[in-house]
Design an enzyme around this catalytic site. Structure first.
Site, PDB file in Angstrom:
ATOM      1  N   HIS A 195      10.507  -1.188   3.202  1.00  0.00           N
ATOM      2  CA  HIS A 195       9.277  -1.312   3.984  1.00  0.00           C
ATOM      3  C   HIS A 195       8.282  -0.275   3.466  1.00  0.00           C
ATOM      4  O   HIS A 195       7.124  -0.589   3.246  1.00  0.00           O
ATOM      5  CB  HIS A 195       9.583  -1.110   5.467  1.00  0.00           C
ATOM      6  CG  HIS A 195       8.443  -1.417   6.373  1.00  0.00           C
ATOM      7  ND1 HIS A 195       7.798  -2.627   6.379  1.00  0.00           N
ATOM      8  CD2 HIS A 195       7.808  -0.650   7.304  1.00  0.00           C
ATOM      9  CE1 HIS A 195       6.822  -2.609   7.275  1.00  0.00           C
ATOM     10  NE2 HIS A 195       6.796  -1.421   7.848  1.00  0.00           N
ATOM     11  N   HIS A 249      -0.603  -2.081   2.768  1.00  0.00           N
ATOM     12  CA  HIS A 249       0.295  -2.627   3.787  1.00  0.00           C
ATOM     13  C   HIS A 249      -0.334  -3.904   4.350  1.00  0.00           C
ATOM     14  O   HIS A 249      -1.348  -3.842   5.047  1.00  0.00           O
ATOM     15  CB  HIS A 249       0.482  -1.577   4.876  1.00  0.00           C
ATOM     16  CG  HIS A 249       1.516  -1.921   5.898  1.00  0.00           C
ATOM     17  ND1 HIS A 249       2.126  -3.154   5.978  1.00  0.00           N
ATOM     18  CD2 HIS A 249       2.062  -1.164   6.895  1.00  0.00           C
ATOM     19  CE1 HIS A 249       2.985  -3.147   6.974  1.00  0.00           C
ATOM     20  NE2 HIS A 249       2.972  -1.957   7.547  1.00  0.00           N
ATOM     21  N   GLU A 256      13.533   5.453   6.916  1.00  0.00           N
ATOM     22  CA  GLU A 256      14.109   4.370   6.108  1.00  0.00           C
ATOM     23  C   GLU A 256      14.960   4.930   4.975  1.00  0.00           C
ATOM     24  O   GLU A 256      16.040   4.416   4.677  1.00  0.00           O
ATOM     25  CB  GLU A 256      12.988   3.467   5.563  1.00  0.00           C
ATOM     26  CG  GLU A 256      13.535   2.225   4.871  1.00  0.00           C
ATOM     27  CD  GLU A 256      12.449   1.275   4.385  1.00  0.00           C
ATOM     28  OE1 GLU A 256      11.265   1.679   4.349  1.00  0.00           O
ATOM     29  OE2 GLU A 256      12.796   0.128   4.031  1.00  0.00           O
ATOM     30  N   CYS A 263       4.550  -5.724  11.955  1.00  0.00           N
ATOM     31  CA  CYS A 263       4.622  -5.675  10.487  1.00  0.00           C
ATOM     32  C   CYS A 263       5.923  -6.232   9.938  1.00  0.00           C
ATOM     33  O   CYS A 263       6.134  -6.235   8.729  1.00  0.00           O
ATOM     34  CB  CYS A 263       4.364  -4.253  10.008  1.00  0.00           C
ATOM     35  SG  CYS A 263       2.705  -3.706  10.514  1.00  0.00           S
ATOM     36  N   LYS A 299       4.093  -1.396  -1.707  1.00  0.00           N
ATOM     37  CA  LYS A 299       2.862  -1.060  -0.968  1.00  0.00           C
ATOM     38  C   LYS A 299       1.994  -0.055  -1.718  1.00  0.00           C
ATOM     39  O   LYS A 299       0.820   0.111  -1.392  1.00  0.00           O
ATOM     40  CB  LYS A 299       3.207  -0.542   0.427  1.00  0.00           C
ATOM     41  CG  LYS A 299       3.723  -1.629   1.372  1.00  0.00           C
ATOM     42  CD  LYS A 299       3.950  -1.088   2.777  1.00  0.00           C
ATOM     43  CE  LYS A 299       4.343  -2.188   3.764  1.00  0.00           C
ATOM     44  NZ  LYS A 299       5.736  -2.655   3.616  1.00  0.00           N
ATOM     45  N   PHE A 310       5.612  -2.106  14.520  1.00  0.00           N
ATOM     46  CA  PHE A 310       5.323  -1.392  15.757  1.00  0.00           C
ATOM     47  C   PHE A 310       6.011  -2.143  16.897  1.00  0.00           C
ATOM     48  O   PHE A 310       6.085  -3.374  16.895  1.00  0.00           O
ATOM     49  CB  PHE A 310       3.817  -1.354  16.026  1.00  0.00           C
ATOM     50  CG  PHE A 310       3.059  -0.372  15.157  1.00  0.00           C
ATOM     51  CD1 PHE A 310       3.680   0.716  14.568  1.00  0.00           C
ATOM     52  CD2 PHE A 310       1.695  -0.537  14.954  1.00  0.00           C
ATOM     53  CE1 PHE A 310       2.973   1.614  13.790  1.00  0.00           C
ATOM     54  CE2 PHE A 310       0.970   0.362  14.172  1.00  0.00           C
ATOM     55  CZ  PHE A 310       1.612   1.435  13.590  1.00  0.00           C
TER      56      PHE A 310
END
Lengths: 76, 406
Positions: free
Chosen positions: B302, B336, B313, B162, B331, B394
């Site tokens: 993110h 996402h 985060e 991502c 998002k 990931f």
């Protein structure tokens, strides 16, 4: 047979219908080696015709393909 | 590399907010969620997604071309056409050898793989399409884009899950700074909303299950967040050196002035709990930009809406960026976009800098009490001298981009 080939080329392979004339070459209708394999599979699944990709690669024009389809159809 | 300014002169977006920069930017500024129940996922454990509305590849590309491209490449080409036109570059006259393509995706074309796996099982191996491989290979993203635009320079696809789209932009910055290219089409594209992929995400427990209210399922930084909503789309940037862009009189949306990429080296899916990896990426991007962490005024986070990512985060932002920047996660609108997320969000951060608007964190109702950062709860007008766009993937891969006005 020409109509059937035109239908497969335009509906399944999305070739522009106006480009599919008897005189059109494989290059004119953007049939590269991958598309020729696709066409071979479709001729089998849609029309029951056994025409290999190698057979199709020996043809020059749409009219040649139609002749080959007619020959194979006669043997079915 | 420090001090090398790279201009973004073209933007192209295909997002769940709409096709094009205008509709996509309006959707995030309006805080308009796009998540909905998805009929393709009718038999899946989680049926929520954010789709690109009204995407008709036969119209947007030629039908013949679209037939031979997986959806993730279709998105990229549509976005790339918008970006190249926006940059007022003419691919018929440019020196293609000096034009690079660096794009990111997480998974290539799983939709094509799943379709052809059905053919294999139902009709046999000799009926599998000869287009299976050339449609689904991840590198076709850049390969097909090069074919479309006659770009014969360096051609790369980056896979950092991502973070892919953001990493691609960072790699493009490096290619330009090193003088290997004069123009780079950079960004990311993804079309992973398929039954198999979504079943996998669901089994990980990564997805929101808020099926009673799908439009509010994506809730970045919210106390009740329960996972992400998968989206799809593409973001493409035309990048060139500032000196070249100015010489040709191009409009500059903003500049990519710093890039940092790191790995958590911690766990296959969970981020490092205190955000150490993304902190290192942020610090590297700011060092590349020659900037101080306290100078950051805005962060496009993110912010996935998953319990672990958002907390890690947010802790990182609080600890690292003492200037109390205004943080948003877009998002909440788009879902996402996975491998495309970093590119689309970098584009949004550039638009924030250009238009001096920070979009709201849609879906945020009651911030998690453990999260102590300044979150944009409504669209906020403010001049921005320095913004960050953060991305995490990931595998523990992190990318941060530092963005400044023209």
């Amino acid at each position: 047979m020409l109509e059937q080939l035109q239908e497969i080329l335009s509906n399944k392979l999305k070739v522009s219908p106006e480009a599919i004339t008897p005189e059109a070459t494989r290059e004119d209708i953007e049939l590269d080696s991958l598309a020729v394999v696709e066409l071979s599979l479709l001729l089998k699944s849609e029309l029951g015709l056994d025409i290999s990709d190698d057979d199709l690669l020996e043809t020059e024009t749409v009219a040649d393909m139609v002749r080959l389809m007619e020959e194979r159809s006669a043997k079915v | 590399m420090a001090g090398m300014d790279i201009a973004v002169t073209g933007l192209g977006l295909v997002t769940p907010g709409g096709i094009g920069v205008g509709p996509s930017w309006a959707a995030v500024c309006d805080g308009r969620p796009t998540a909905a129940l998805d009929p393709v996922l009718a038999n899946n454990p989680v049926r929520i997604s954010s789709r690109v509305p009204g995407f008709d590849p036969d119209t947007l590309l030629s039908a013949r071309r679209a037939h031979r491209l997986d959806r993730f490449v279709q998105f990229a080409l549509v976005a790339a056409h918008e970006a190249v036109a926006d940059a007022r570059l003419d691919p018929t006259t440019w020196d293609g050898a000096r034009v690079g393509v660096v794009l990111g995706c997480a998974d290539g074309g799983p939709g094509t793989v799943e379709d052809q796996h059905d053919v294999l099982r139902e009709r046999g191996a000799d009926q599998v399409s000869p287009l299976l491989l050339p449609m689904q290979l991840p590198n076709m993203l850049a390969g097909q884009t090069a074919i479309e635009f006659g770009a014969t320079g360096p051609n790369l696809v980056v896979a950092t899950a991502c973070a892919s789209g953001a990493t691609a932009i960072g790699m493009a910055r490096d290619l330009l700074a090193l003088g290997r290219c004069d123009v780079v089409l950079a960004g990311g594209s993804e079309a992973m909303i398929t039954p198999l992929v979504m079943a996998g995400f669901a089994q990980m427990g990564a997805l929101s299950r808020r099926e009673d209210d799908p439009s509010s399922a994506s809730r970045p930084f919210d106390a009740d967040r329960d996972g992400f909503v998968a989206g799809e789309g593409a973001g493409i940037l035309v990048m060139e050196r500032v000196v070249d862009a100015r010489a040709r009189g191009a409009h500059i949306h903003g500049r990519i002035i710093g890039f940092g990429a790191t790995a958590d080296a911690h766990h296959m899916t969970s981020p490092h709990p205190d955000g150490a990896g993304i902190e290192a990426a942020v610090r590297a991007a700011l060092a590349d930009a020659g900037a101080d962490p306290d100078d950051v005024q805005h962060v496009n986070a993110h912010g996935t809406s998953t319990p672990l990512n958002d907390l890690a985060e947010a802790r990182m932002i609080k600890r690292t960026l003492q200037g109390d920047p205004l943080v948003t996660s877009t998002k909440g609108v788009t879902g996402h976009l996975l491998g495309a997320a970093g590119a689309v969000e970098a584009a949004f951060a550039l638009l924030s800098v250009e238009h001096e608007i920070v979009p709201p964190t849609a879906g945020l109702r009651i911030p998690d009490g453990r999260i102590d950062i300044k979150l944009a709860q409504s669209a906020t007008c403010m001049p921005i001298d320095l913004a960050l766009s953060n991305s995490c993937g990931f595998g523990g891969q992190n990318t941060a981009l530092a963005i400044a006005p023209a």
